[in-house]
Scaffold this active site. Structure first.
Site, short mmCIF file in Angstrom:
data_model
loop_
_atom_site.label_atom_id
_atom_site.label_comp_id
_atom_site.label_asym_id
_atom_site.label_seq_id
_atom_site.Cartn_x
_atom_site.Cartn_y
_atom_site.Cartn_z
N VAL A 1 3.99 6.12 -37.51
CA VAL A 1 4.42 5.25 -38.60
C VAL A 1 4.61 6.04 -39.90
CG1 VAL A 1 3.77 3.25 -40.01
CG2 VAL A 1 3.40 3.22 -37.53
N GLU A 2 3.74 7.00 -40.15
CA GLU A 2 3.81 7.76 -41.41
C GLU A 2 5.04 8.66 -41.48
OE1 GLU A 2 2.19 7.62 -44.17
OE2 GLU A 2 0.45 6.43 -43.65
N SER A 3 5.32 9.41 -40.41
CA SER A 3 6.37 10.44 -40.50
C SER A 3 7.33 10.45 -39.32
CB SER A 3 5.71 11.82 -40.58
OG SER A 3 5.06 12.12 -39.35
#
Length: 121
Positions: free
Chosen positions: A17-19
């Site tokens: 989700v972050e990167s």
């Protein structure tokens, strides 16, 4: 995952989700690397090069462990704090502070449950 007693599938979901697994990712707010560490957080977690995948994952995992300890394993609070910052969560008395944070928490949990199910096959 072993070092900080976190499920590998949980860390993988945060990274997704972050990167989206891009170790060179940088947000408009200045978060860097796979786990999108802010510069202050990276330094506090001992990360010298936030674009180094190993350092980034170790630093992000340490931060998740610290949050898990602080919030007694409450995964929603851990993820909310990771995304919005502990201060934002405190201002809202421990509830999800922003709509974007709610979407973030849901996305990470969805991936976490999917990866966990896949790993048990």
């Amino acid at each position: 995952a072993k070092k900080y007693t976190l499920p590998a599938t949980f860390i993988k979901a945060v990274i997704r989700v972050e990167s989206n697994f891009s170790y060179r990712a940088k947000s408009g707010a200045g978060a860097m690397g796979l786990m999108q560490l802010m510069p202050v957080t990276a330094r506090a977690m001992g990360v010298k090069d936030p674009y180094d995948p190993r350092q980034n994952i170790m630093g992000g995992s340490l931060f998740l462990r610290k949050l898990a300890n602080k919030y007694k394993g409450d995964i929603v609070k851990v993820l909310s704090s990771y995304n919005a910052g502990p201060g934002a969560l405190a201002k809202k008395d421990g509830t999800i502070p922003y709509l974007g944070t709610e979407k973030y928490v849901r996305a990470v949990l969805n991936w976490y449950y999917q990866y966990r199910a896949e790993s048990s096959l």
